[in-house]
Scaffold this motif. Structure first.
Motif, short mmCIF file in Angstrom:
data_model
loop_
_atom_site.label_atom_id
_atom_site.label_comp_id
_atom_site.label_asym_id
_atom_site.label_seq_id
_atom_site.Cartn_x
_atom_site.Cartn_y
_atom_site.Cartn_z
N LEU A 195 -127.93 -19.60 103.01
CA LEU A 195 -128.88 -19.63 101.90
C LEU A 195 -128.51 -20.73 100.91
CD1 LEU A 195 -131.28 -18.47 100.37
CD2 LEU A 195 -129.72 -16.81 99.31
N VAL A 196 -127.23 -20.88 100.61
CA VAL A 196 -126.78 -21.94 99.71
C VAL A 196 -127.10 -23.31 100.32
CG1 VAL A 196 -124.77 -23.04 98.66
CG2 VAL A 196 -124.98 -20.55 98.63
N ALA A 197 -126.82 -23.45 101.62
CA ALA A 197 -127.11 -24.72 102.30
C ALA A 197 -128.60 -25.03 102.26
CB ALA A 197 -126.63 -24.67 103.74
N LEU A 198 -129.43 -24.02 102.45
CA LEU A 198 -130.88 -24.21 102.42
C LEU A 198 -131.36 -24.69 101.05
CD1 LEU A 198 -133.70 -23.82 103.77
CD2 LEU A 198 -133.66 -21.48 102.85
N VAL A 199 -130.90 -24.01 100.00
CA VAL A 199 -131.32 -24.37 98.64
C VAL A 199 -130.86 -25.78 98.28
CG1 VAL A 199 -131.03 -23.82 96.19
CG2 VAL A 199 -131.41 -21.97 97.85
N LEU A 200 -129.59 -26.09 98.61
CA LEU A 200 -129.06 -27.41 98.29
C LEU A 200 -129.76 -28.51 99.08
CD1 LEU A 200 -125.20 -26.75 98.04
CD2 LEU A 200 -126.81 -27.21 96.17
N THR A 201 -130.06 -28.24 100.34
CA THR A 201 -130.75 -29.23 101.17
C THR A 201 -132.12 -29.57 100.59
OG1 THR A 201 -129.61 -28.45 103.17
CG2 THR A 201 -131.65 -29.72 103.48
N ILE A 202 -132.86 -28.55 100.20
CA ILE A 202 -134.19 -28.78 99.62
C ILE A 202 -134.07 -29.55 98.31
CG2 ILE A 202 -136.20 -27.65 98.61
CD1 ILE A 202 -135.75 -25.37 100.63
N ALA A 203 -133.12 -29.15 97.46
CA ALA A 203 -132.98 -29.75 96.13
C ALA A 203 -132.61 -31.24 96.22
CB ALA A 203 -131.94 -28.99 95.31
N VAL A 204 -131.57 -31.55 96.98
CA VAL A 204 -131.11 -32.95 97.02
C VAL A 204 -132.06 -33.82 97.82
CG1 VAL A 204 -128.69 -32.39 96.64
CG2 VAL A 204 -129.56 -32.48 98.98
N SER A 205 -132.76 -33.26 98.79
CA SER A 205 -133.73 -34.05 99.56
C SER A 205 -134.91 -34.43 98.68
CB SER A 205 -134.21 -33.26 100.78
OG SER A 205 -133.13 -32.99 101.65
N LEU A 206 -135.36 -33.50 97.84
CA LEU A 206 -136.44 -33.81 96.91
C LEU A 206 -136.01 -34.89 95.93
CD1 LEU A 206 -137.89 -30.26 96.17
CD2 LEU A 206 -139.00 -32.11 97.44
N TRP A 207 -134.76 -34.80 95.45
CA TRP A 207 -134.29 -35.81 94.52
C TRP A 207 -134.17 -37.18 95.20
CZ3 TRP A 207 -134.05 -36.84 89.62
CH2 TRP A 207 -133.26 -37.92 89.18
N SER A 208 -133.76 -37.19 96.46
CA SER A 208 -133.52 -38.46 97.15
C SER A 208 -134.79 -39.27 97.34
CB SER A 208 -132.85 -38.21 98.51
OG SER A 208 -133.76 -37.59 99.41
N ILE A 209 -135.96 -38.62 97.32
CA ILE A 209 -137.20 -39.36 97.58
C ILE A 209 -137.92 -39.76 96.30
CG2 ILE A 209 -137.53 -38.24 99.81
CD1 ILE A 209 -139.71 -36.52 98.52
N ASN A 210 -137.32 -39.49 95.13
CA ASN A 210 -138.04 -39.77 93.89
C ASN A 210 -138.36 -41.26 93.74
OD1 ASN A 210 -136.15 -41.01 91.52
ND2 ASN A 210 -134.92 -39.74 92.87
N GLY A 211 -137.43 -42.12 94.15
CA GLY A 211 -137.68 -43.56 94.06
C GLY A 211 -138.78 -44.00 95.00
N ALA A 212 -138.81 -43.42 96.20
CA ALA A 212 -139.84 -43.78 97.18
C ALA A 212 -141.22 -43.33 96.71
CB ALA A 212 -139.52 -43.16 98.54
N LEU A 213 -141.29 -42.18 96.04
CA LEU A 213 -142.57 -41.70 95.52
C LEU A 213 -143.09 -42.60 94.41
CD1 LEU A 213 -141.93 -37.84 95.43
CD2 LEU A 213 -143.30 -39.13 97.08
N VAL A 214 -142.18 -43.06 93.54
CA VAL A 214 -142.56 -44.00 92.48
C VAL A 214 -143.07 -45.29 93.10
CG1 VAL A 214 -141.71 -45.41 90.57
CG2 VAL A 214 -141.01 -43.01 90.76
N SER A 215 -142.38 -45.76 94.15
CA SER A 215 -142.79 -46.98 94.84
C SER A 215 -144.18 -46.82 95.45
CB SER A 215 -141.77 -47.34 95.92
OG SER A 215 -142.18 -48.47 96.66
N ALA A 216 -144.44 -45.67 96.08
CA ALA A 216 -145.75 -45.41 96.68
C ALA A 216 -146.84 -45.38 95.61
CB ALA A 216 -145.73 -44.09 97.44
#
Length: 225
Positions: A195-216
């Motif tokens: 459960l911890v791995a699931l929550v952390l994976t979702i959280a950091v993956s969403l953060w990692s794409i913030n620059g790409a979303l701004v670029s889009a």
């Protein structure tokens, strides 16, 4: 020459800087968490599937996407052309790892079995999108040469490459989340850690794409302006 510092934005920049590197540490931790059992049994083909696919998505894909975040200190020292090359290399190597890792499953598991699991379906779809993204990335890089085949503005190639690449990465992360709840993973790891791995994976993956979303967003603005 004196360097001008915008002290009004300093707290935001410091926060984003810290979040970027906390994200990297968490990705490293998730990779080790996912692969600590396969590392002990490297003689088995399934071990290589887990290691190759996980490493392909985190950290390689994640780092390739975070490369274009505007507040990245190390990448700000690079020219835009250099960033494109590093991005392309990371994406290419990550995709190759994922293809090889998935090929092991397709070859050694009963044919078609992977299409009956959420993990397998999302992993396959992700791989297809990532392969398409590679070709679209080449088209974006050589957009001037592409005009003789398809007369499109270069920003179109970049936008489609960005969108398909994000889809491939996002669906791949979904596949990783499903992997935490496969029989194999549940056998070796307890419900709390998963459960911890699931929550952390979702959280950091969403953060990692913030620059790409701004670029889009900027690319879409460029197209409609």
């Amino acid at each position: 020459m004196a360097i001008k510092v915008d002290y009004g934005k300093l707290p935001i920049n410091v926060t984003r800087f810290l979040l970027n590197y906390v994200t990297r540490f968490i990705f490293a931790g998730l990779f080790l968490y996912s692969c600590w059992i396969p590392f002990q049994y490297l003689t088995g083909w399934f071990s290589y599937h887990v290691i190759l696919c996980t490493f392909g998505y985190i950290p390689l894909m994640a780092e390739a996407i975070m490369l274009f975040v505007g507040d990245e200190l190390w990448s700000r020292q690079m020219s835009r052309k250099s960033k494109y090359w590093v991005h392309g290399i990371l994406i290419s190597v990550g995709t190759i790892f994922i293809i090889v890792g998935n090929a092991l499953v397709f070859h050694y598991i009963e044919p078609g079995y992977h299409l009956y699991t959420e993990h397998g379906i999302t992993g396959l779809v992700s791989m297809i999108f990532l392969i398409l993204s590679l070709f679209l990335g080449l088209a974006a890089t050589y957009s001037n040469e592409m005009k003789q085949f398809l007369s499109l503005r270069p920003v179109w190639y970049k936008l489609v490459h960005n969108g398909i690449g994000l889809l491939g990465y996002g669906i791949g992360i979904v596949s990783l989340c499903y992997a935490y709840y496969t029989k194999w993973f549940m056998f070796y790891n307890g419900p709390e850690s998963r459960l911890v791995a699931l929550v952390l994976t979702i959280a950091v993956s969403l953060w990692s794409i913030n620059g790409a979303l701004v670029s889009a967003y900027n690319q879409i603005k460029n197209l409609v302006s």
